[in-house]
Design a protein around this motif. Sequence first.
Motif, PDB file in Angstrom:
ATOM      1  N   GLU A 131     -10.602  26.609 -25.382  1.00 19.18           N
ATOM      2  CA  GLU A 131     -10.914  25.830 -24.187  1.00 19.18           C
ATOM      3  C   GLU A 131     -11.899  26.538 -23.262  1.00 19.18           C
ATOM      4  O   GLU A 131     -12.749  25.901 -22.648  1.00 19.18           O
ATOM      5  CB  GLU A 131      -9.627  25.512 -23.428  1.00 19.18           C
ATOM      6  N   TYR A 156     -17.708  15.844 -34.734  1.00 15.13           N
ATOM      7  CA  TYR A 156     -17.198  14.722 -33.953  1.00 15.13           C
ATOM      8  C   TYR A 156     -18.249  13.617 -33.888  1.00 15.13           C
ATOM      9  O   TYR A 156     -19.456  13.877 -33.932  1.00 15.13           O
ATOM     10  CB  TYR A 156     -16.888  15.148 -32.521  1.00 15.13           C
ATOM     11  N   ASP A 199     -11.206  22.048 -28.482  1.00 20.52           N
ATOM     12  CA  ASP A 199      -9.759  21.830 -28.478  1.00 20.52           C
ATOM     13  C   ASP A 199      -8.991  23.076 -28.887  1.00 20.52           C
ATOM     14  O   ASP A 199      -7.778  23.154 -28.678  1.00 20.52           O
ATOM     15  CB  ASP A 199      -9.387  20.661 -29.392  1.00 20.52           C
ATOM     16  N   VAL A 200      -9.670  24.058 -29.441  1.00 21.76           N
ATOM     17  CA  VAL A 200      -9.030  25.314 -29.850  1.00 21.76           C
ATOM     18  C   VAL A 200      -9.368  26.432 -28.868  1.00 21.76           C
ATOM     19  O   VAL A 200      -8.506  27.212 -28.470  1.00 21.76           O
ATOM     20  CB  VAL A 200      -9.458  25.720 -31.276  1.00 21.76           C
ATOM     21  N   LEU A 210      -9.920   9.866 -33.738  1.00 25.61           N
ATOM     22  CA  LEU A 210      -9.718  10.695 -32.551  1.00 25.61           C
ATOM     23  C   LEU A 210      -9.148   9.876 -31.402  1.00 25.61           C
ATOM     24  O   LEU A 210      -8.179  10.273 -30.756  1.00 25.61           O
ATOM     25  CB  LEU A 210     -11.043  11.334 -32.149  1.00 25.61           C
ATOM     26  N   ARG A 232     -13.163  12.682 -35.790  1.00 27.54           N
ATOM     27  CA  ARG A 232     -13.540  14.074 -36.002  1.00 27.54           C
ATOM     28  C   ARG A 232     -13.221  14.463 -37.428  1.00 27.54           C
ATOM     29  O   ARG A 232     -12.432  13.802 -38.120  1.00 27.54           O
ATOM     30  CB  ARG A 232     -12.817  15.001 -35.040  1.00 27.54           C
ATOM     31  N   HIS A 249     -15.528  27.864 -25.782  1.00 28.96           N
ATOM     32  CA  HIS A 249     -15.860  26.959 -26.880  1.00 28.96           C
ATOM     33  C   HIS A 249     -17.353  27.011 -27.211  1.00 28.96           C
ATOM     34  O   HIS A 249     -18.194  27.415 -26.401  1.00 28.96           O
ATOM     35  CB  HIS A 249     -15.406  25.538 -26.556  1.00 28.96           C
ATOM     36  N   GLU A 301     -20.556  24.558 -29.080  1.00 25.98           N
ATOM     37  CA  GLU A 301     -20.866  23.134 -29.257  1.00 25.98           C
ATOM     38  C   GLU A 301     -22.341  22.952 -29.589  1.00 25.98           C
ATOM     39  O   GLU A 301     -23.207  23.660 -29.058  1.00 25.98           O
ATOM     40  CB  GLU A 301     -20.527  22.369 -27.975  1.00 25.98           C
ATOM     41  N   SER A 343     -17.967  20.938 -32.354  1.00 35.06           N
ATOM     42  CA  SER A 343     -17.317  21.613 -31.241  1.00 35.06           C
ATOM     43  C   SER A 343     -16.016  22.254 -31.702  1.00 35.06           C
ATOM     44  O   SER A 343     -15.459  21.888 -32.743  1.00 35.06           O
ATOM     45  CB  SER A 343     -17.027  20.610 -30.119  1.00 35.06           C
ATOM     46  N   ASN A 344     -15.541  23.222 -30.913  1.00 36.46           N
ATOM     47  CA  ASN A 344     -14.203  23.796 -31.100  1.00 36.46           C
ATOM     48  C   ASN A 344     -13.474  23.856 -29.758  1.00 36.46           C
ATOM     49  O   ASN A 344     -12.620  24.706 -29.541  1.00 36.46           O
ATOM     50  CB  ASN A 344     -14.276  25.182 -31.750  1.00 36.46           C
TER      51      ASN A 344
END
Length: 346
Positions: free
Chosen positions: A112, A203, A109-110, A46, A75, A115, A117, A106-107
């Motif tokens: 924003e 991650y 990055d997809v 990452l 990740r 999300h 976590e 987490s998501n």
Amino acid sequence: MKMNDQFRISLSTTTVCLSLLLHLLAGGAAAALPRIVSFRNGFTQLFGSDTNLLRSDDDNSVRLHLDQYTGAGFRSSDLYNHGLFSARIKLPSDYTAGIVVAFYTSNGDVFEKTHDELDFEFLGNIKGKPWRFQTNLYGNGSTSRGREERYTLWFDPSKAYHRYTILWTSSKIIFYIDEVPIREILRTNEKGGDFPSKPMALYATIWDASNWATNGGKYKVNYKYAPFATEMTDLVLHGCISNPLQQLPTDNCVQMDQQLETIHYNNIVPKQRTAMKRFREKYMYYSYCYDTLRYPVPPPECVIDPVLRQRFKETGRPDFDRRHRRHSRKRSHGLSSQIYEIQDED
């Protein structure tokens, strides 16, 4: 009998699920059940340089370094619609104040703004003091409604590997350390859309969080002790690989979730539940459910125990005023310092 002795005895009697899991990881069951995943087959770097992320020759272990220039992280290559995520981790040793080692899903990055976590975050340590860590849950972008709990560990996590596990199904989330379930979160109507529901990646990171990690930022990272290294091995990714933009889960993901709901590791046996209760009574020192400074009205999923309410007072952490009056702080220092400035226990 002392509480520590009772807790250790309780831990020794809760090995059924862990033994089964290790049997599965060693290949003692069908391939559909949890298995160790090599780095090249499951993960991607990452951030950090090649000297900050070092892989073992057999590719089943990775060492993450933090130095004065950068930390490191990796990740999973894929996102999963529910799953069991696990690793054996050894944390940095000596003086590690200000350092955060995180193992989480987490998501962000997809999605924003919406999300999900699930976190294990280890919050650095002043040598000779107990290690502190937190678990947290965010769902559907509910960052303003963090559901933190904080604890101390009953062992030194820098001396040996210990297994940390996140189990996430459509009905519950369980955090484990070794064979001990330390937190169980059930999906309820009260939690509504805040229960994580979209595919997530796994991650792992190490980074400098001097501004908040150890006693609210009182103790910073001291790079005289660098590089700081955390080691992770025997990583497990067991879930349904998913397209995060797909609206409905596939039949395979439905079947995988059903399997996760029924595998032995998902069901907390009575002895484990006793161990979890004892862990939380002795080692949990902050709970969002009892933090009336942040939440004058507790979040709807919280079931308030009057005894714990008295123990945690208004800050969500135990009242140390009687034992630590010299450390008391005025409220004018701000809410964040009241939440994160945790006194050292005797």
